[in-house]
Write a protein that holds these residues in place. Structure first.
Motif, PDB file in Angstrom:
ATOM      1  N   ARG A  88       0.837  -1.214   0.000  1.00 44.44           N
ATOM      2  CA  ARG A  88       0.000   0.000   0.000  1.00 44.44           C
ATOM      3  C   ARG A  88       0.860   1.248   0.000  1.00 44.44           C
ATOM      4  O   ARG A  88       0.560   2.218  -0.695  1.00 44.44           O
ATOM      5  N   ALA A  89       1.931   1.246   0.782  1.00 41.49           N
ATOM      6  CA  ALA A  89       2.818   2.410   0.840  1.00 41.49           C
ATOM      7  C   ALA A  89       3.523   2.628  -0.502  1.00 41.49           C
ATOM      8  O   ALA A  89       3.612   3.764  -0.978  1.00 41.49           O
ATOM      9  N   VAL A  90       3.989   1.562  -1.123  1.00 42.20           N
ATOM     10  CA  VAL A  90       4.658   1.683  -2.433  1.00 42.20           C
ATOM     11  C   VAL A  90       3.660   2.177  -3.483  1.00 42.20           C
ATOM     12  O   VAL A  90       3.979   3.065  -4.288  1.00 42.20           O
ATOM     13  N   ASN A  91       2.451   1.634  -3.473  1.00 41.11           N
ATOM     14  CA  ASN A  91       1.430   2.075  -4.432  1.00 41.11           C
ATOM     15  C   ASN A  91       1.070   3.541  -4.210  1.00 41.11           C
ATOM     16  O   ASN A  91       0.837   4.277  -5.169  1.00 41.11           O
ATOM     17  N   TYR A  92       1.010   3.965  -2.943  1.00 40.27           N
ATOM     18  CA  TYR A  92       0.723   5.370  -2.663  1.00 40.27           C
ATOM     19  C   TYR A  92       1.821   6.268  -3.236  1.00 40.27           C
ATOM     20  O   TYR A  92       1.540   7.275  -3.876  1.00 40.27           O
ATOM     21  N   ILE A  93       3.067   5.875  -3.031  1.00 42.95           N
ATOM     22  CA  ILE A  93       4.185   6.670  -3.560  1.00 42.95           C
ATOM     23  C   ILE A  93       4.108   6.731  -5.079  1.00 42.95           C
ATOM     24  O   ILE A  93       4.308   7.784  -5.679  1.00 42.95           O
ATOM     25  N   ARG A 124      -7.180   6.335  -0.426  1.00 43.96           N
ATOM     26  CA  ARG A 124      -6.025   5.430  -0.386  1.00 43.96           C
ATOM     27  C   ARG A 124      -5.273   5.577   0.926  1.00 43.96           C
ATOM     28  O   ARG A 124      -4.837   4.599   1.526  1.00 43.96           O
ATOM     29  N   VAL A 125      -5.142   6.817   1.397  1.00 54.03           N
ATOM     30  CA  VAL A 125      -4.434   7.069   2.651  1.00 54.03           C
ATOM     31  C   VAL A 125      -5.228   6.527   3.830  1.00 54.03           C
ATOM     32  O   VAL A 125      -4.644   5.974   4.768  1.00 54.03           O
ATOM     33  N   ASP A 126      -6.552   6.661   3.802  1.00 51.43           N
ATOM     34  CA  ASP A 126      -7.378   6.167   4.903  1.00 51.43           C
ATOM     35  C   ASP A 126      -7.189   4.663   5.105  1.00 51.43           C
ATOM     36  O   ASP A 126      -7.120   4.183   6.238  1.00 51.43           O
ATOM     37  N   VAL A 127      -7.083   3.911   4.020  1.00 54.39           N
ATOM     38  CA  VAL A 127      -6.857   2.467   4.121  1.00 54.39           C
ATOM     39  C   VAL A 127      -5.497   2.207   4.772  1.00 54.39           C
ATOM     40  O   VAL A 127      -5.355   1.340   5.638  1.00 54.39           O
ATOM     41  N   ILE A 144       6.980  11.449   3.829  1.00 56.40           N
ATOM     42  CA  ILE A 144       7.709  10.413   3.103  1.00 56.40           C
ATOM     43  C   ILE A 144       9.103  10.939   2.822  1.00 56.40           C
ATOM     44  O   ILE A 144       9.262  12.019   2.255  1.00 56.40           O
ATOM     45  N   GLY A 145      10.107  10.180   3.227  1.00 58.64           N
ATOM     46  CA  GLY A 145      11.468  10.592   2.952  1.00 58.64           C
ATOM     47  C   GLY A 145      12.486   9.635   3.524  1.00 58.64           C
ATOM     48  O   GLY A 145      12.168   8.759   4.325  1.00 58.64           O
ATOM     49  N   PRO A 146      13.747   9.819   3.116  1.00 58.33           N
ATOM     50  CA  PRO A 146      14.807   8.937   3.616  1.00 58.33           C
ATOM     51  C   PRO A 146      15.086   9.181   5.096  1.00 58.33           C
ATOM     52  O   PRO A 146      14.913  10.286   5.598  1.00 58.33           O
ATOM     53  N   LEU A 147      15.499   8.132   5.769  1.00 60.23           N
ATOM     54  CA  LEU A 147      15.815   8.204   7.190  1.00 60.23           C
ATOM     55  C   LEU A 147      17.230   7.690   7.392  1.00 60.23           C
ATOM     56  O   LEU A 147      17.508   6.523   7.138  1.00 60.23           O
ATOM     57  N   GLU A 148      18.115   8.551   7.830  1.00 59.15           N
ATOM     58  CA  GLU A 148      19.501   8.212   8.154  1.00 59.15           C
ATOM     59  C   GLU A 148      20.228   7.522   6.997  1.00 59.15           C
ATOM     60  O   GLU A 148      21.128   6.725   7.220  1.00 59.15           O
ATOM     61  N   GLY A 149      19.842   7.781   5.780  1.00 63.25           N
ATOM     62  CA  GLY A 149      20.505   7.172   4.634  1.00 63.25           C
ATOM     63  C   GLY A 149      20.390   5.659   4.590  1.00 63.25           C
ATOM     64  O   GLY A 149      21.177   4.992   3.939  1.00 63.25           O
ATOM     65  N   ARG A 150      19.401   5.110   5.292  1.00 58.60           N
ATOM     66  CA  ARG A 150      19.275   3.669   5.411  1.00 58.60           C
ATOM     67  C   ARG A 150      18.000   3.147   4.767  1.00 58.60           C
ATOM     68  O   ARG A 150      18.019   2.183   4.024  1.00 58.60           O
ATOM     69  N   VAL A 152      13.632   4.366   3.533  1.00 56.95           N
ATOM     70  CA  VAL A 152      12.661   5.436   3.285  1.00 56.95           C
ATOM     71  C   VAL A 152      11.501   5.165   4.230  1.00 56.95           C
ATOM     72  O   VAL A 152      10.967   4.059   4.278  1.00 56.95           O
ATOM     73  N   ARG A 153      11.145   6.177   4.976  1.00 57.66           N
ATOM     74  CA  ARG A 153      10.085   6.022   5.971  1.00 57.66           C
ATOM     75  C   ARG A 153       8.843   6.768   5.512  1.00 57.66           C
ATOM     76  O   ARG A 153       8.911   7.920   5.104  1.00 57.66           O
ATOM     77  N   VAL A 154       7.703   6.077   5.609  1.00 57.28           N
ATOM     78  CA  VAL A 154       6.398   6.686   5.402  1.00 57.28           C
ATOM     79  C   VAL A 154       5.818   6.840   6.805  1.00 57.28           C
ATOM     80  O   VAL A 154       5.469   5.852   7.442  1.00 57.28           O
ATOM     81  N   GLU A 155       5.771   8.067   7.296  1.00 54.05           N
ATOM     82  CA  GLU A 155       5.308   8.324   8.654  1.00 54.05           C
ATOM     83  C   GLU A 155       3.916   8.924   8.613  1.00 54.05           C
ATOM     84  O   GLU A 155       3.687   9.932   7.951  1.00 54.05           O
ATOM     85  N   ILE A 156       2.998   8.302   9.340  1.00 57.04           N
ATOM     86  CA  ILE A 156       1.599   8.725   9.369  1.00 57.04           C
ATOM     87  C   ILE A 156       1.309   9.300  10.745  1.00 57.04           C
ATOM     88  O   ILE A 156       1.593   8.650  11.751  1.00 57.04           O
ATOM     89  N   THR A 157       0.765  10.514  10.790  1.00 60.14           N
ATOM     90  CA  THR A 157       0.414  11.121  12.074  1.00 60.14           C
ATOM     91  C   THR A 157      -1.086  11.357  12.134  1.00 60.14           C
ATOM     92  O   THR A 157      -1.719  11.698  11.138  1.00 60.14           O
ATOM     93  N   ALA A 158      -1.617  11.177  13.340  1.00 65.62           N
ATOM     94  CA  ALA A 158      -3.047  11.384  13.581  1.00 65.62           C
ATOM     95  C   ALA A 158      -3.226  11.832  15.016  1.00 65.62           C
ATOM     96  O   ALA A 158      -2.345  11.638  15.863  1.00 65.62           O
ATOM     97  N   LEU A 159      -4.371  12.439  15.281  1.00 67.70           N
ATOM     98  CA  LEU A 159      -4.686  12.823  16.654  1.00 67.70           C
ATOM     99  C   LEU A 159      -5.134  11.594  17.423  1.00 67.70           C
ATOM    100  O   LEU A 159      -5.934  10.811  16.941  1.00 67.70           O
ATOM    101  N   GLY A 160      -4.617  11.464  18.621  1.00 63.75           N
ATOM    102  CA  GLY A 160      -5.000  10.349  19.473  1.00 63.75           C
ATOM    103  C   GLY A 160      -5.898  10.834  20.588  1.00 63.75           C
ATOM    104  O   GLY A 160      -6.593  11.850  20.475  1.00 63.75           O
TER     105      GLY A 160
END
Length: 175
Positions: A88-93, A124-127, A144-150, A152-160
């Protein structure tokens, strides 16, 4: 021949019809064209996460026999396209607007807020949000972006609870 039938019956009795269908499934027939396409993807640079994202996006276009051929060379790459959350993350990108996709391919970090998304993109993001254990109604942003050159992180934030920000991440493009 008789042992094969007995083994198939044991599988059917132990796991039900789903395992029986899986046991009867045959691997796809891999042609020379599939092997050549898999070799082309395998020869792409893979030193950094941005290059590995390009490999994922290219591998995403393969059919079953092409994936089978690529799994012989890069099983980790195919694993990222078979796991539901990672796929899902790859398809979103891959379906990002062209300027944003270009920035991801260049190794930049992008942020997509809930307000900046089209309705189809938001579905798509909701899923994806629900699959990582957050509530889609409370979704705030996606980074979405690289993390420490190691990776790629897709980070999702929401209110808890109590309006506290919760974040979940999906890591792609492993070394």
């Amino acid at each position: 021949m008789r042992r094969w039938i007995q083994a198939l019956m044991v599988v059917a009795m132990a796991g039900g019809p789903a395992l029986l269908q899986e046991a009867q499934a045959k691997p796809p027939v891999v042609t020379d064209a599939d092997r050549a396409e898999a070799a082309r993807i395998a020869q792409m640079p893979s030193a950094d996460p941005t290059s590995r994202v390009r490999m994922l996006l290219a591998a995403r276009e393969l059919d079953d026999s092409g994936m089978f051929a690529l799994a012989e060379i890069h099983p980790g790459l195919v694993e990222q396209l078979m796991d539901d959350d990672l796929r899902r993350a790859v398809n979103y990108i891959a379906q990002l607007p062209p300027p944003e996709l270009h920035r991801v391919r260049q190794g930049d970090t992008i942020v997509r807020s809930a307000k900046s998304m089209t309705p189809s993109e938001r579905k798509r993001v909701d899923v994806m949000v629900e699959s990582v254990g957050l509530k889609a109604k409370k979704f705030q942003a996606l980074r979405i972006g690289p993390l420490e050159g190691r990776v790629v992180r897709v980070e999702i934030t929401a209110l808890g609870k109590r309006k506290k920000i919760e974040a979940r991440s999906i890591e792609l493009a492993w070394p």
